[in-house]
Design an enzyme around this catalytic site. Sequence first.
Site, PDB file in Angstrom:
ATOM      1  CG  HIS A  95       4.887   0.173  17.490  1.00  0.00           C
ATOM      2  ND1 HIS A  95       3.799  -0.639  17.627  1.00  0.00           N
ATOM      3  CD2 HIS A  95       4.679   0.857  16.325  1.00  0.00           C
ATOM      4  CE1 HIS A  95       2.954  -0.457  16.617  1.00  0.00           C
ATOM      5  NE2 HIS A  95       3.471   0.463  15.804  1.00  0.00           N
ATOM      6  N   GLY A  98       0.857  -1.193   0.000  1.00  0.00           N
ATOM      7  CA  GLY A  98       0.000   0.000   0.000  1.00  0.00           C
ATOM      8  C   GLY A  98       0.884   1.230   0.000  1.00  0.00           C
ATOM      9  CD  GLU A 114       3.807  -3.236  19.733  1.00  0.00           C
ATOM     10  OE1 GLU A 114       3.987  -3.854  18.659  1.00  0.00           O
ATOM     11  OE2 GLU A 114       3.512  -2.047  19.797  1.00  0.00           O
ATOM     12  CB  ILE A 117       3.933   2.092   4.532  1.00  0.00           C
ATOM     13  CG1 ILE A 117       3.126   3.142   5.317  1.00  0.00           C
ATOM     14  CG2 ILE A 117       5.313   1.914   5.168  1.00  0.00           C
ATOM     15  CD1 ILE A 117       2.749   2.750   6.741  1.00  0.00           C
ATOM     16  CB  ALA A 175       3.159  -4.234   9.123  1.00  0.00           C
ATOM     17  NE  ARG A 176      -1.177  -2.379  14.229  1.00  0.00           N
ATOM     18  CZ  ARG A 176      -0.698  -1.140  14.043  1.00  0.00           C
ATOM     19  NH1 ARG A 176       0.595  -0.969  13.791  1.00  0.00           N
ATOM     20  NH2 ARG A 176      -1.487  -0.083  14.115  1.00  0.00           N
TER      21      ARG A 176
END
Length: 328
Positions: free
Chosen positions: A287, A157, A269, A159, A239-240
């Site tokens: 992060h 996308g 996290e 990023i 990302a995640r």
Amino acid sequence: MTESVLVTRALVPEAMRALDGRCELDLYEGPPEAIPRDELLRRAAGKDGLLTLLTEKVDAELLDAAGPQLKIVANHAVGFDNIDVPACTQRGVLVTNTPDVLTEATADLAWALILASVRRVAEGDRFLRSRQPWVWGPSMMLGHDMSRKTLGIAGCGRIGGAVARRATGFGMRLIYHDPIRLPSDVEQSLGLAWVEFDTLLAESDIISIHAPLTPDTRHLFDADAFAKMKPTAVLVNTARGPIVDEPALAEALRSGQIFAAGLDVYEREPAVEEALLDLDNVTLLPHLGSATIETRTAMGLLTVENLLAGLADRRPPSLLNPEALSRR
Ligand code: DGY
């Protein structure tokens, strides 16, 4: 009548000033940990707006605790996997995020991790700080070249595209996998070729993850995926966390199945897989993807703009669920 808002953590000062006098503010100022769930549920009650961070789970329970007057959940993040958007839509609650403003900062940090992992930057820093004796040597702490290598983007996308743009100077081959293919003129201008996921795994020297967290991407990078990667490969995740199976990654790094990794996000996290903390071939950051003064100011101001628009029954600039407008 002044609308009341719960802000779950103080934003940068400029964004807090933008809220001044615009609503009745209930700011959580507890310890650095996220607001405890029971306190979140209690303090959400009766609020017209919630300004949340990625650390807060916004689900049916929270929406019910807030009550039917709730107009908007303004999330201070581009990612919104912490929010049950359909549950908000069903209740006519608007949901917003912060797209675009953090694209460049996050792409920069992905590159910081790529370079740190490929060239063993953090490991070298730790080594010198350990005060061990050393002398320059032909085989000391060797990494890999960047030029002529293949950079694979997993999820392309905004990023992912910005990461690809930055690769030009390194003279790399660029491939990507995304369930939604980019228009061919965009592929061409970025020099990107779409490939199947298994090809991305097999051919990339570096894989940078830029996919959202969804049921389809959870543990996309697991033991099977690592087995298909090159032993010289580097994996970077900004990302995640749950997109990567962390224990499986630790094992792949420990056994030399892949060369190195750079992580900015974690599966559980803020906890970090214990096995990763003992490995030298992984660079770990807390992060920090969007953590620049300029970007956090822009994110804070956009979050406030979204929030105030929703409270005033105007359409917020980054509305994720326009269908909610017709349910109010
Ligand atoms: C986001 O916005 O989703 C990042 O993870 C934090 O900036």
